[in-house]
Design a protein around this motif. Structure first.
Motif, mmCIF file in Angstrom:
data_model
loop_
_atom_site.group_PDB
_atom_site.id
_atom_site.type_symbol
_atom_site.label_atom_id
_atom_site.label_comp_id
_atom_site.label_asym_id
_atom_site.label_seq_id
_atom_site.Cartn_x
_atom_site.Cartn_y
_atom_site.Cartn_z
ATOM 1 N N TYR A 113 0.836 -1.183 0.000
ATOM 2 C CA TYR A 113 0.000 0.000 0.000
ATOM 3 C C TYR A 113 0.877 1.241 0.000
ATOM 4 O O TYR A 113 1.994 1.220 0.501
ATOM 5 N N LEU A 114 0.357 2.311 -0.561
ATOM 6 C CA LEU A 114 1.101 3.546 -0.712
ATOM 7 C C LEU A 114 0.619 4.583 0.299
ATOM 8 O O LEU A 114 -0.395 4.399 0.958
ATOM 9 N N THR A 115 1.327 5.683 0.351
ATOM 10 C CA THR A 115 0.873 6.802 1.173
ATOM 11 C C THR A 115 -0.211 7.552 0.411
ATOM 12 O O THR A 115 -0.328 7.424 -0.814
ATOM 13 N N ASP A 116 -0.959 8.362 1.113
ATOM 14 C CA ASP A 116 -1.979 9.178 0.452
ATOM 15 C C ASP A 116 -1.344 10.060 -0.620
ATOM 16 O O ASP A 116 -1.904 10.223 -1.700
ATOM 17 N N ALA A 117 -0.187 10.619 -0.321
ATOM 18 C CA ALA A 117 0.503 11.479 -1.295
ATOM 19 C C ALA A 117 0.887 10.696 -2.546
ATOM 20 O O ALA A 117 0.792 11.219 -3.668
ATOM 21 N N GLU A 118 1.305 9.448 -2.377
ATOM 22 C CA GLU A 118 1.677 8.626 -3.539
ATOM 23 C C GLU A 118 0.448 8.288 -4.388
ATOM 24 O O GLU A 118 0.527 8.328 -5.620
ATOM 25 N N TYR A 119 -0.675 7.972 -3.749
ATOM 26 C CA TYR A 119 -1.902 7.734 -4.513
ATOM 27 C C TYR A 119 -2.326 9.003 -5.251
ATOM 28 O O TYR A 119 -2.729 8.944 -6.409
ATOM 29 N N GLU A 120 -2.245 10.139 -4.583
ATOM 30 C CA GLU A 120 -2.624 11.410 -5.210
ATOM 31 C C GLU A 120 -1.759 11.704 -6.431
ATOM 32 O O GLU A 120 -2.268 12.142 -7.464
ATOM 33 N N GLN A 121 -0.458 11.448 -6.319
ATOM 34 C CA GLN A 121 0.435 11.687 -7.453
ATOM 35 C C GLN A 121 0.112 10.740 -8.604
ATOM 36 O O GLN A 121 0.066 11.140 -9.764
ATOM 37 N N MET A 122 -0.140 9.480 -8.273
ATOM 38 C CA MET A 122 -0.497 8.495 -9.287
ATOM 39 C C MET A 122 -1.786 8.911 -9.995
ATOM 40 O O MET A 122 -1.869 8.873 -11.231
ATOM 41 N N ALA A 123 -2.777 9.346 -9.224
ATOM 42 C CA ALA A 123 -4.054 9.776 -9.799
ATOM 43 C C ALA A 123 -3.852 10.997 -10.691
ATOM 44 O O ALA A 123 -4.394 11.056 -11.798
ATOM 45 N N GLU A 124 -3.079 11.939 -10.222
ATOM 46 C CA GLU A 124 -2.818 13.156 -11.010
ATOM 47 C C GLU A 124 -2.122 12.814 -12.330
ATOM 48 O O GLU A 124 -2.488 13.311 -13.384
ATOM 49 N N ASP A 125 -1.107 11.953 -12.251
ATOM 50 C CA ASP A 125 -0.368 11.576 -13.465
ATOM 51 C C ASP A 125 -1.266 10.860 -14.463
ATOM 52 O O ASP A 125 -1.211 11.111 -15.676
ATOM 53 N N LEU A 126 -2.101 9.944 -13.972
ATOM 54 C CA LEU A 126 -3.014 9.231 -14.856
ATOM 55 C C LEU A 126 -4.065 10.154 -15.450
ATOM 56 O O LEU A 126 -4.332 10.102 -16.654
ATOM 57 N N LYS A 127 -4.669 10.987 -14.616
ATOM 58 C CA LYS A 127 -5.710 11.902 -15.116
ATOM 59 C C LYS A 127 -5.158 12.819 -16.198
ATOM 60 O O LYS A 127 -5.851 13.107 -17.179
ATOM 61 N N LYS A 128 -3.930 13.263 -16.041
ATOM 62 C CA LYS A 128 -3.323 14.136 -17.048
ATOM 63 C C LYS A 128 -3.257 13.443 -18.401
ATOM 64 O O LYS A 128 -3.462 14.073 -19.436
ATOM 65 N N GLU A 129 -3.018 12.151 -18.404
ATOM 66 C CA GLU A 129 -2.927 11.385 -19.658
ATOM 67 C C GLU A 129 -4.308 10.943 -20.161
ATOM 68 O O GLU A 129 -4.497 10.770 -21.369
ATOM 69 N N ILE A 130 -5.250 10.731 -19.255
ATOM 70 C CA ILE A 130 -6.567 10.204 -19.636
ATOM 71 C C ILE A 130 -7.497 11.305 -20.133
ATOM 72 O O ILE A 130 -8.194 11.145 -21.130
ATOM 73 N N LEU A 131 -7.555 12.401 -19.406
ATOM 74 C CA LEU A 131 -8.558 13.440 -19.672
ATOM 75 C C LEU A 131 -8.065 14.496 -20.645
ATOM 76 O O LEU A 131 -6.956 14.723 -20.874
#
Length: 142
Positions: free
Chosen positions: A124-142
């Motif tokens: 499991y990751l830290t909240d900050a790591e999940y947030e960064q992962m989500a941000e990076d993915l959203k930038k490529e998806i949306l």
């Protein structure tokens, strides 16, 4: 056996869902989640927007839209995580809601060349790591 949408974790957005994954985007006919268990770095899940239990029950247009959403997310995963392969798992024996597990695999990493395990090592990751992962993915998806 058909499940009841009132008992479906995807339809209800219940605590079980929130304990397992983090929703990061809504696409044309699907929802995108980061799976919290990250043994397979970048693992995501796509769930169809409505309570349907199998891909073959969708109209051609909805099936094509769902698969286009899946392709959009896996392209983003490829850019963000650079896996050697992405595996696709569509299991709904007990949770009868159309969803795909999207599992990045890395040479020399867990289960490369084999079948992924649903919750293998409890990474499991830290909240900050999940947030960064989500941000990076959203930038490529949306």
């Amino acid at each position: 056996m058909k499940s009841d949408p009132k008992e479906c974790l995807y339809c209800q957005n219940n605590e079980t869902l929130n304990n397992l994954m983090i929703e990061i985007a809504k696409l044309s006919v699907s929802r995108v989640f980061i799976f919290k268990e990250q043994t397979y770095r970048g693992r995501c899940l796509m769930a169809y927007k409505d309570h349907v239990d199998d891909l073959n029950l969708l109209s051609d247009d909805d099936r094509n839209a769902f698969m286009a959403d899946v392709a959009k997310v896996t392209r983003a995963m490829q850019k963000v995580f650079n896996p050697d392969k992405i595996n696709y798992g569509a299991y709904s024996d007990t949770l009868e809601h159309l969803h795909f597990h999207l599992i990045p695999k890395y040479k020399g990493g867990p289960d490369f060349g084999g079948v992924f395990r649903m919750n293998p090592q409890k990474v499991y990751l830290t909240d900050a790591e999940y947030e960064q992962m989500a941000e990076d993915l959203k930038k490529e998806i949306l």
